[in-house]
Design an enzyme around this catalytic site. Sequence first.
Site, PDB file in Angstrom:
ATOM      1  N   CYS A  26      32.655  78.766 -93.737  1.00 20.09           N
ATOM      2  CA  CYS A  26      32.299  80.172 -93.468  1.00 20.09           C
ATOM      3  C   CYS A  26      32.168  80.964 -94.765  1.00 20.09           C
ATOM      4  CB  CYS A  26      33.338  80.824 -92.563  1.00 20.09           C
ATOM      5  SG  CYS A  26      33.489  79.992 -90.976  1.00 20.09           S
ATOM      6  N   ARG A  80      -9.251  87.744 -65.866  1.00 20.79           N
ATOM      7  CA  ARG A  80      -8.248  87.203 -64.941  1.00 20.79           C
ATOM      8  C   ARG A  80      -7.996  88.261 -63.876  1.00 20.79           C
ATOM      9  NH1 ARG A  80      -2.542  87.396 -64.789  1.00 20.79           N
ATOM     10  NH2 ARG A  80      -1.609  85.559 -63.854  1.00 20.79           N
ATOM     11  N   GLN A 139     -10.575  86.682 -71.629  1.00 25.15           N
ATOM     12  CA  GLN A 139     -10.472  85.919 -70.377  1.00 25.15           C
ATOM     13  C   GLN A 139     -10.362  86.918 -69.234  1.00 25.15           C
ATOM     14  OE1 GLN A 139      -7.111  83.880 -67.798  1.00 25.15           O
ATOM     15  NE2 GLN A 139      -7.160  82.954 -69.830  1.00 25.15           N
ATOM     16  N   SER A 143      -3.794  75.761 -69.369  1.00 27.14           N
ATOM     17  CA  SER A 143      -2.451  76.238 -69.666  1.00 27.14           C
ATOM     18  C   SER A 143      -1.514  75.050 -69.802  1.00 27.14           C
ATOM     19  CB  SER A 143      -1.921  77.094 -68.515  1.00 27.14           C
ATOM     20  OG  SER A 143      -2.765  78.191 -68.301  1.00 27.14           O
TER      21      SER A 143
HETATM   22  N1  3NM Z   1      -0.091  83.277 -68.444  1.00 24.96           N
HETATM   23  P1  3NM Z   1       1.788  89.551 -71.410  1.00 24.96           P
HETATM   24  S1  3NM Z   1       2.096  84.204 -69.298  1.00 24.96           S
HETATM   25  C1  3NM Z   1      -1.472  85.255 -67.919  1.00 24.96           C
HETATM   26  O1  3NM Z   1       2.686  81.245 -69.297  1.00 24.96           O
HETATM   27  C2  3NM Z   1      -0.241  84.638 -68.414  1.00 24.96           C
HETATM   28  O2  3NM Z   1       0.697  80.638 -68.754  1.00 24.96           O
HETATM   29  C3  3NM Z   1       1.098  82.907 -68.877  1.00 24.96           C
HETATM   30  O3  3NM Z   1       1.060  88.630 -70.319  1.00 24.96           O
HETATM   31  C4  3NM Z   1       1.532  81.501 -68.976  1.00 24.96           C
HETATM   32  O4  3NM Z   1       1.025  89.400 -72.670  1.00 24.96           O
HETATM   33  C5  3NM Z   1       0.879  85.307 -68.869  1.00 24.96           C
HETATM   34  O5  3NM Z   1       1.671  90.926 -70.836  1.00 24.96           O
HETATM   35  C6  3NM Z   1       1.046  86.766 -68.957  1.00 24.96           C
HETATM   36  O6  3NM Z   1       3.213  89.090 -71.459  1.00 24.96           O
HETATM   37  C7  3NM Z   1       1.035  87.259 -70.376  1.00 24.96           C
END
Ligand code: 3NM
Length: 517
Positions: A429, A41, A39, A101
């Site tokens: 426990c 971005r 993707q 998302s």
């Molecule tokens: N989207 P890393 S978190 C691009 O929650 C992106 O929708 C997210 O990056 C979401 O792998 C994110 O470095 C960043 O943590 C993920």
Amino acid sequence: MNGVDYSLYLVTGRTLLPPGKDYLESLEESIRGGVTVVQVREKDVDTREAVCDKYNVAVLINDRVDVALATGADGVHLGQTDMTVDMARKLLPPGSIIGVSCNNVAQVEQAVLEKVDYIGVGAVWGTQTKKLTSPIIGVRGVGAMLKVLDGTGITAVAIGGIKSTNLLRTLHGCVSITGHALDGVAVVSDIVASPEPGQAASKLRSIFKQFNESSRSFLAPSPSSNLTVESILDGVVKLMTEIRKVNPLVHQITNAVVTTQSANVTLAVGASPIMATAPSEMEDMTRICGALLVNIGTLREENLNGMLLAGTFANSFRKPVVFDPVGVGASAFRKGTVKTLLDNWQASVIKGNAGELAALAGTTEVESKGVDSVGSGFKDPETFVRNLARRERCVVVLTGPTDYISDGASVVVLQNGVDVLGKITGAGCILGSIIGSFCATAAHTFVVDEALKDGTLFRGDMLTAAVAGVLVLTIAAELSVTRACYNGPGSFLPGLIDELWSLEPALVQSYAKITVK
Ligand code: 3NM
Ligand code: MG
């Protein structure tokens, strides 16, 4: 473009590249290392990445349908505040991929109605890469979202803070109670920020493959589909015999009320206790121990880090982890701690009374008073433990006058025990310590190095180990009250330790009140 392989989904992030690393060079290396879909971005993206064509990897464009159109990309990825799915579908050529998302169940339901191709579930862990506008879901929250996709054919990747160090925990934890697992994981920094993105990608890809090969089913190594009373009792006898030969070391982080009696009971059943709590010794301890017990009674802030580290190391060394969420319903602090711990590491066995497990499961069907359960328990305890085992992806032990133990498939029902067990402190426990001792014995036959080669998060038959723990404690308790010197709770405890010490496996086999559902 049909038949996209979502297993390792790279999201680009130019700003995270290490100094001197070229964007396209990094991308090409990561694709060669095993990235299956990309993707793009980038704020100022205007090109489809030709390198993806060269390797026949699908390219999706974040947010910008215009860029996807201009570059002939395979599709788009839309956030919740981007263009609608319907609008994007109208603009894009037929057959284009549309992903969205999702941060919660309602958003997944909406995505299903809109017939998207895939969803990105996030953020599953905390991340530095993106400023998050929705809550971190946590590994254990993803299953409920995946369940919505049952029968839809929509694929799902998780995103947010996924790294090679937490990937196996992520994959193992992100499974619905119906067994719906992730189709892949999306990663930015673990690949892009690496000076060796090819190696980073290849490591992630191989963990994913190992998971698919060995742990995708509910519990490894073998779900208990054809258990019988005889086969379980045979397993219990075997563990009781082996524990005295193996004399496993059981690392216990437990509470101030029961530490001495837990250590004594561990010795009495044939194991060796070590009651270490300092964060700086957790790696060494979990390396040498046969199993870990984490008990949150008398919880203190200064113990949290040790508990977090111990469980994480235990997972990485494939050592069983027994978790006792003592009084979890009693305070927001304990509730929050249990969530943090279980989101970070995978327990092999969770043990609690009805009030504790109700609080853990988030139901109000059974209430607690401090560490004690109130009332007569669940209306349908068998379904409750089975579903909680599926949700938590481990064996669950529900204690009470009748004990219920499930691995998410079978439920073992045990009816041994005596009332006076409820009249001494820490009976629950010490059960955790005994279960931990049997888990260590059950896992002992697996060589650690061998275990690390596959995608199984824990080894050995944890269901039988949990059953052995409950039977050994409750039958020794029954014997303790028949002793001539028994005179109430005070004489019960030393008598119990003596009975645990001398308990014969054959006696357990004949005294066990056990049924299997
Ligand atoms: N989207 P890393 S978190 C691009 O929650 C992106 O929708 C997210 O990056 C979401 O792998 C994110 O470095 C960043 O943590 C993920
Ligand atoms: Mg967006």
